[in-house]
Design a protein around this motif. Sequence first.
Motif, mmCIF file in Angstrom:
data_model
loop_
_atom_site.group_PDB
_atom_site.id
_atom_site.type_symbol
_atom_site.label_atom_id
_atom_site.label_comp_id
_atom_site.label_asym_id
_atom_site.label_seq_id
_atom_site.Cartn_x
_atom_site.Cartn_y
_atom_site.Cartn_z
ATOM 1 N N ASP A 111 0.818 -1.222 0.000
ATOM 2 C CA ASP A 111 0.000 0.000 0.000
ATOM 3 C C ASP A 111 0.850 1.269 0.000
ATOM 4 O OD1 ASP A 111 0.718 -0.731 2.663
ATOM 5 O OD2 ASP A 111 -0.858 0.530 3.497
ATOM 6 N N HIS A 112 2.171 1.118 0.165
ATOM 7 C CA HIS A 112 3.080 2.268 0.113
ATOM 8 C C HIS A 112 3.967 2.285 -1.126
ATOM 9 C CE1 HIS A 112 2.568 3.890 4.325
ATOM 10 N NE2 HIS A 112 1.916 2.748 4.377
ATOM 11 N N ILE A 113 4.055 1.167 -1.845
ATOM 12 C CA ILE A 113 5.003 1.098 -2.964
ATOM 13 C C ILE A 113 4.365 0.712 -4.297
ATOM 14 C CG2 ILE A 113 6.829 0.427 -1.350
ATOM 15 C CD1 ILE A 113 6.698 -2.399 -2.725
ATOM 16 N N ALA A 114 3.055 0.498 -4.343
ATOM 17 C CA ALA A 114 2.435 -0.092 -5.534
ATOM 18 C C ALA A 114 2.663 0.714 -6.802
ATOM 19 C CB ALA A 114 0.931 -0.283 -5.303
ATOM 20 N N SER A 115 2.821 2.031 -6.688
ATOM 21 C CA SER A 115 2.994 2.869 -7.882
ATOM 22 C C SER A 115 4.438 3.298 -8.105
ATOM 23 C CB SER A 115 2.098 4.116 -7.776
ATOM 24 O OG SER A 115 0.730 3.759 -7.771
ATOM 25 N N VAL A 116 5.379 2.691 -7.399
ATOM 26 C CA VAL A 116 6.757 3.174 -7.476
ATOM 27 C C VAL A 116 7.337 2.989 -8.885
ATOM 28 C CG1 VAL A 116 7.816 1.012 -6.679
ATOM 29 C CG2 VAL A 116 9.002 3.174 -6.309
ATOM 30 N N VAL A 117 7.022 1.897 -9.564
ATOM 31 C CA VAL A 117 7.598 1.673 -10.896
ATOM 32 C C VAL A 117 7.097 2.706 -11.904
ATOM 33 C CG1 VAL A 117 7.702 0.080 -12.846
ATOM 34 C CG2 VAL A 117 8.144 -0.759 -10.531
ATOM 35 N N PRO A 118 5.773 2.916 -12.051
ATOM 36 C CA PRO A 118 5.349 3.941 -13.010
ATOM 37 C C PRO A 118 5.755 5.357 -12.625
ATOM 38 C CG PRO A 118 3.457 3.059 -11.813
ATOM 39 C CD PRO A 118 4.618 2.169 -11.511
ATOM 40 N N VAL A 119 5.769 5.683 -11.340
ATOM 41 C CA VAL A 119 6.145 7.032 -10.927
ATOM 42 C C VAL A 119 7.625 7.282 -11.205
ATOM 43 C CG1 VAL A 119 6.457 8.549 -8.931
ATOM 44 C CG2 VAL A 119 4.290 7.343 -9.244
ATOM 45 N N CYS A 120 8.483 6.326 -10.856
ATOM 46 C CA CYS A 120 9.917 6.483 -11.137
ATOM 47 C C CYS A 120 10.171 6.466 -12.642
ATOM 48 C CB CYS A 120 10.708 5.369 -10.466
ATOM 49 S SG CYS A 120 10.869 5.523 -8.675
ATOM 50 N N GLY A 121 9.499 5.568 -13.344
ATOM 51 C CA GLY A 121 9.726 5.444 -14.773
ATOM 52 C C GLY A 121 9.316 6.669 -15.559
ATOM 53 N N ALA A 122 8.229 7.304 -15.151
ATOM 54 C CA ALA A 122 7.739 8.473 -15.877
ATOM 55 C C ALA A 122 8.709 9.634 -15.799
ATOM 56 C CB ALA A 122 6.371 8.885 -15.328
ATOM 57 N N ARG A 123 9.495 9.708 -14.725
ATOM 58 C CA ARG A 123 10.392 10.850 -14.513
ATOM 59 C C ARG A 123 11.863 10.466 -14.530
ATOM 60 N NH1 ARG A 123 7.196 15.515 -14.951
ATOM 61 N NH2 ARG A 123 5.084 14.712 -14.659
ATOM 62 N N GLY A 124 12.146 9.167 -14.647
ATOM 63 C CA GLY A 124 13.539 8.735 -14.655
ATOM 64 C C GLY A 124 14.268 9.024 -13.365
ATOM 65 N N VAL A 125 13.596 8.774 -12.216
ATOM 66 C CA VAL A 125 14.186 9.094 -10.920
ATOM 67 C C VAL A 125 14.390 7.811 -10.115
ATOM 68 C CG1 VAL A 125 13.133 11.378 -10.930
ATOM 69 C CG2 VAL A 125 11.957 9.487 -9.777
ATOM 70 N N PRO A 126 15.314 7.818 -9.147
ATOM 71 C CA PRO A 126 15.556 6.634 -8.317
ATOM 72 C C PRO A 126 14.534 6.509 -7.192
ATOM 73 C CG PRO A 126 17.023 8.392 -7.643
ATOM 74 C CD PRO A 126 16.274 8.907 -8.847
ATOM 75 N N ALA A 127 14.438 5.282 -6.680
ATOM 76 C CA ALA A 127 13.658 5.014 -5.473
ATOM 77 C C ALA A 127 14.603 4.631 -4.352
ATOM 78 C CB ALA A 127 12.654 3.891 -5.719
ATOM 79 N N TRP A 128 14.349 5.171 -3.166
ATOM 80 C CA TRP A 128 15.157 4.883 -1.979
ATOM 81 C C TRP A 128 14.338 4.038 -1.010
ATOM 82 C CZ3 TRP A 128 20.144 7.011 -0.932
ATOM 83 C CH2 TRP A 128 20.611 7.925 -1.883
ATOM 84 N N ILE A 129 14.930 2.936 -0.522
ATOM 85 C CA ILE A 129 14.251 2.050 0.418
ATOM 86 C C ILE A 129 15.304 1.405 1.323
ATOM 87 C CG2 ILE A 129 14.346 0.011 -1.112
ATOM 88 C CD1 ILE A 129 11.457 -0.645 -0.101
ATOM 89 N N HIS A 130 14.908 1.021 2.523
ATOM 90 C CA HIS A 130 15.845 0.336 3.416
ATOM 91 C C HIS A 130 16.093 -1.076 2.895
ATOM 92 C CE1 HIS A 130 17.507 -1.519 7.061
ATOM 93 N NE2 HIS A 130 17.848 -0.289 7.410
ATOM 94 N N PRO A 131 17.335 -1.575 2.989
ATOM 95 C CA PRO A 131 17.635 -2.906 2.445
ATOM 96 C C PRO A 131 16.811 -4.034 3.056
ATOM 97 C CG PRO A 131 19.488 -2.046 3.745
ATOM 98 C CD PRO A 131 18.552 -0.913 3.504
#
Length: 235
Positions: free
Chosen positions: A61-81
């Motif tokens: 519920d916190h990451i479901a859109s991370v791929v399209p959001v990052c992909g649309a702008r060419g930006v990285p995603a930060w997450i704890h390992p």
Amino acid sequence: MFVAGFPAGAWGTNCYLVAPAAGEECVIVDPGHEATQGVEDLIREHRLKPVAVLLTHGHIDHIASVVPVCGARGVPAWIHPEDRYMMADPARGLGRALGQQIMGSITVGEPDDVRELTDGAVLELAGLNLTVDHAPGHTKGSVTFRTPSQDDIPPVLFSGDLLFAGSVGRTDLPGGDSEAIMRSLARVCLPLDDATVVLSGHGGQTTIGRERATNPYLQQAAGALGAPAFPRRGM
């Protein structure tokens, strides 16, 4: 500092866009389920330029859109390992029964550029300074992001599912730990100034002072470890 946010998707997960001011670079915090259009609307409305996505933890519920959001702008995603595995296999973070029920209609994965968060790191992004605090308990890799106080602007804590107005995150899913969340509340939240604005993963905003005075879990964290049964809030 400029913050715009909205509750996204079936679980009403708060997604935030944070910038020094409208019309400048921004970071996006927790683009969850069905958050893509809301993010795009705020970018256009406030003329923002995303440079990164920050994730407080790995639940779907916190990451479901991370791929399209990052992909649309060419930006990285930060997450704890400790939570990175959920980007590719979010069902593992929910348990078999709940994972099978939820994941049937949701497709996720890792964006092209994933960077890992460390406790105490200060991220200098979009003209902002955001301190990362590892806050396990809701998940093993839960983190918060906090800003410093500036002039008459109070500091802000993006608490994810660590701390809510009047409550805390659930600890009954894989990786959850009720004693760990109490330690995280004590270490991360209690030292903060009462004026600190808390923007959490679900529900409305609050302050550390209000929660210190009224939240039974934060009050208990100030004493001994151990807590009453945890509410089922957040995923």
